[in-house]
Scaffold this motif. Sequence first.
Motif, PDB file in Angstrom:
ATOM      1  N   ALA A  67       0.823  -1.212   0.000  1.00 52.80           N
ATOM      2  CA  ALA A  67       0.000   0.000   0.000  1.00 52.80           C
ATOM      3  C   ALA A  67       0.859   1.264   0.000  1.00 52.80           C
ATOM      4  O   ALA A  67       0.570   2.225  -0.723  1.00 52.80           O
ATOM      5  CB  ALA A  67      -0.923  -0.005   1.207  1.00 52.80           C
ATOM      6  N   LEU A  68       1.912   1.281   0.811  1.00 52.35           N
ATOM      7  CA  LEU A  68       2.758   2.474   0.908  1.00 52.35           C
ATOM      8  C   LEU A  68       3.360   2.842  -0.440  1.00 52.35           C
ATOM      9  O   LEU A  68       3.395   4.016  -0.822  1.00 52.35           O
ATOM     10  CB  LEU A  68       3.867   2.247   1.937  1.00 52.35           C
ATOM     11  N   ALA A  69       3.840   1.834  -1.156  1.00 53.84           N
ATOM     12  CA  ALA A  69       4.439   2.104  -2.467  1.00 53.84           C
ATOM     13  C   ALA A  69       3.408   2.663  -3.437  1.00 53.84           C
ATOM     14  O   ALA A  69       3.696   3.599  -4.207  1.00 53.84           O
ATOM     15  CB  ALA A  69       5.051   0.817  -3.023  1.00 53.84           C
ATOM     16  N   LYS A  70       2.218   2.124  -3.400  1.00 52.05           N
ATOM     17  CA  LYS A  70       1.167   2.607  -4.302  1.00 52.05           C
ATOM     18  C   LYS A  70       0.691   4.001  -3.904  1.00 52.05           C
ATOM     19  O   LYS A  70       0.420   4.848  -4.765  1.00 52.05           O
ATOM     20  CB  LYS A  70      -0.004   1.621  -4.312  1.00 52.05           C
ATOM     21  N   MET A  71       0.570   4.247  -2.610  1.00 51.30           N
ATOM     22  CA  MET A  71       0.156   5.579  -2.157  1.00 51.30           C
ATOM     23  C   MET A  71       1.121   6.652  -2.628  1.00 51.30           C
ATOM     24  O   MET A  71       0.717   7.747  -3.035  1.00 51.30           O
ATOM     25  CB  MET A  71       0.068   5.608  -0.632  1.00 51.30           C
ATOM     26  N   GLU A  72       2.398   6.323  -2.595  1.00 54.23           N
ATOM     27  CA  GLU A  72       3.404   7.293  -3.043  1.00 54.23           C
ATOM     28  C   GLU A  72       3.246   7.585  -4.528  1.00 54.23           C
ATOM     29  O   GLU A  72       3.254   8.745  -4.954  1.00 54.23           O
ATOM     30  CB  GLU A  72       4.798   6.749  -2.742  1.00 54.23           C
ATOM     31  N   ARG A  73       3.086   6.561  -5.321  1.00 57.47           N
ATOM     32  CA  ARG A  73       2.986   6.754  -6.773  1.00 57.47           C
ATOM     33  C   ARG A  73       1.653   7.362  -7.201  1.00 57.47           C
ATOM     34  O   ARG A  73       1.562   7.980  -8.257  1.00 57.47           O
ATOM     35  CB  ARG A  73       3.228   5.436  -7.496  1.00 57.47           C
ATOM     36  N   LEU A  74       0.631   7.190  -6.360  1.00 58.22           N
ATOM     37  CA  LEU A  74      -0.704   7.712  -6.701  1.00 58.22           C
ATOM     38  C   LEU A  74      -1.078   8.908  -5.837  1.00 58.22           C
ATOM     39  O   LEU A  74      -2.250   9.237  -5.698  1.00 58.22           O
ATOM     40  CB  LEU A  74      -1.742   6.603  -6.527  1.00 58.22           C
ATOM     41  N   ARG A  75      -0.069   9.577  -5.275  1.00 58.23           N
ATOM     42  CA  ARG A  75      -0.350  10.660  -4.327  1.00 58.23           C
ATOM     43  C   ARG A  75      -1.115  11.816  -4.945  1.00 58.23           C
ATOM     44  O   ARG A  75      -1.773  12.588  -4.238  1.00 58.23           O
ATOM     45  CB  ARG A  75       0.951  11.165  -3.696  1.00 58.23           C
ATOM     46  N   ASP A  76      -1.049  11.983  -6.267  1.00 62.02           N
ATOM     47  CA  ASP A  76      -1.769  13.081  -6.915  1.00 62.02           C
ATOM     48  C   ASP A  76      -3.146  12.660  -7.422  1.00 62.02           C
ATOM     49  O   ASP A  76      -3.882  13.484  -7.976  1.00 62.02           O
ATOM     50  CB  ASP A  76      -0.945  13.634  -8.089  1.00 62.02           C
ATOM     51  N   ALA A  77      -3.488  11.398  -7.257  1.00 63.47           N
ATOM     52  CA  ALA A  77      -4.787  10.912  -7.729  1.00 63.47           C
ATOM     53  C   ALA A  77      -5.876  11.228  -6.699  1.00 63.47           C
ATOM     54  O   ALA A  77      -5.625  11.292  -5.500  1.00 63.47           O
ATOM     55  CB  ALA A  77      -4.726   9.404  -7.971  1.00 63.47           C
ATOM     56  N   SER A  78      -7.082  11.431  -7.193  1.00 63.80           N
ATOM     57  CA  SER A  78      -8.219  11.734  -6.314  1.00 63.80           C
ATOM     58  C   SER A  78      -8.843  10.428  -5.823  1.00 63.80           C
ATOM     59  O   SER A  78      -9.931  10.034  -6.258  1.00 63.80           O
ATOM     60  CB  SER A  78      -9.248  12.583  -7.063  1.00 63.80           C
ATOM     61  N   VAL A  79      -8.121   9.743  -4.932  1.00 64.36           N
ATOM     62  CA  VAL A  79      -8.599   8.468  -4.393  1.00 64.36           C
ATOM     63  C   VAL A  79      -8.437   8.467  -2.882  1.00 64.36           C
ATOM     64  O   VAL A  79      -7.648   9.220  -2.316  1.00 64.36           O
ATOM     65  CB  VAL A  79      -7.827   7.266  -4.984  1.00 64.36           C
ATOM     66  N   ARG A  80      -9.224   7.604  -2.239  1.00 59.04           N
ATOM     67  CA  ARG A  80      -9.121   7.391  -0.813  1.00 59.04           C
ATOM     68  C   ARG A  80      -8.824   5.917  -0.590  1.00 59.04           C
ATOM     69  O   ARG A  80      -9.159   5.075  -1.424  1.00 59.04           O
ATOM     70  CB  ARG A  80     -10.399   7.829  -0.101  1.00 59.04           C
ATOM     71  N   TRP A  81      -8.218   5.620   0.554  1.00 64.18           N
ATOM     72  CA  TRP A  81      -7.711   4.275   0.802  1.00 64.18           C
ATOM     73  C   TRP A  81      -8.410   3.641   1.998  1.00 64.18           C
ATOM     74  O   TRP A  81      -8.591   4.273   3.048  1.00 64.18           O
ATOM     75  CB  TRP A  81      -6.207   4.329   1.066  1.00 64.18           C
ATOM     76  N   HIS A  82      -8.773   2.373   1.832  1.00 66.65           N
ATOM     77  CA  HIS A  82      -9.311   1.563   2.927  1.00 66.65           C
ATOM     78  C   HIS A  82      -8.379   0.377   3.139  1.00 66.65           C
ATOM     79  O   HIS A  82      -7.849  -0.187   2.176  1.00 66.65           O
ATOM     80  CB  HIS A  82     -10.705   1.041   2.589  1.00 66.65           C
ATOM     81  N   PHE A  83      -8.201  -0.026   4.398  1.00 65.04           N
ATOM     82  CA  PHE A  83      -7.425  -1.226   4.695  1.00 65.04           C
ATOM     83  C   PHE A  83      -8.397  -2.382   4.835  1.00 65.04           C
ATOM     84  O   PHE A  83      -9.273  -2.366   5.708  1.00 65.04           O
ATOM     85  CB  PHE A  83      -6.601  -1.065   5.977  1.00 65.04           C
ATOM     86  N   ILE A  84      -8.264  -3.410   3.979  1.00 65.44           N
ATOM     87  CA  ILE A  84      -9.255  -4.486   3.939  1.00 65.44           C
ATOM     88  C   ILE A  84      -8.663  -5.852   4.291  1.00 65.44           C
ATOM     89  O   ILE A  84      -9.386  -6.852   4.299  1.00 65.44           O
ATOM     90  CB  ILE A  84      -9.949  -4.553   2.564  1.00 65.44           C
TER      91      ILE A  84
END
Length: 236
Positions: A67-84
């Motif tokens: 998740a951390l790696a993806k959050m960094e690469r998608l930091r400019d995207a208009s998305v929110r994250w849930h831990f599932i």
Amino acid sequence: MEPENADSVGERVRLVLGNIRHAAERAGRLPESVRLVAATKTVSVERIQEGIAAGLCLLGENRMQEALAKMERLRDASVRWHFIGQLQRRKVRSVIGLFDVIHSVDSVELAQEIDRRAGQAGITQAILLEVNMGGEATKAGFHPDEIVDQIPTLGAMPHLRIQGLMTIPPPTPEPEQARSYFRGLRELAGRIADQRVAAVTMQELSMGMSHDYEVAIEEGATLVRVGTAIFGARHV
């Protein structure tokens, strides 16, 4: 056309969103009362970006490091994250504050650790309580006959906001066979709501995945966790 037969991630997203809308309408619900959480475990950032372009705005991750790696690469995207995914107590510190909602709180002890770490971080963490509706020995989660009695204890934790319940039913050959588990979770949420415990709302029911999300919606799901129907089979 079924999502798995579509050619691209974008087409699959649009088909799944259409199926969600139709399932909600069949149940007499507003389509916007159901939100799609795209389960992105092992999915590349490039494929996730295709999905975002087609309308994904909630992403669900199972593994902290991924998740951390993806959050960094998608930091400019208009998305929110849930831990599932399943969350171990020793990893709670890494999760706090990064995810809007943690879906998989499966014990009082885990809730206590999340509450402690959230307090240290100066935040209130939104969570869902995982319920083992099938009573499966191989799955974590609160027993449905015991969770109601635990709600006052859970609701007294000052740094938690309990927003609802989550379940993963036993595997079934046909989606319709999961209906009783989804209905049971909805009825359980009603019993909990009747207690009127502060900081505990039953506004969310996280239930239904690629195989059975339409049945889950018909039974009241507000969050459906869909991965394979969007991104294809996983290769873990």
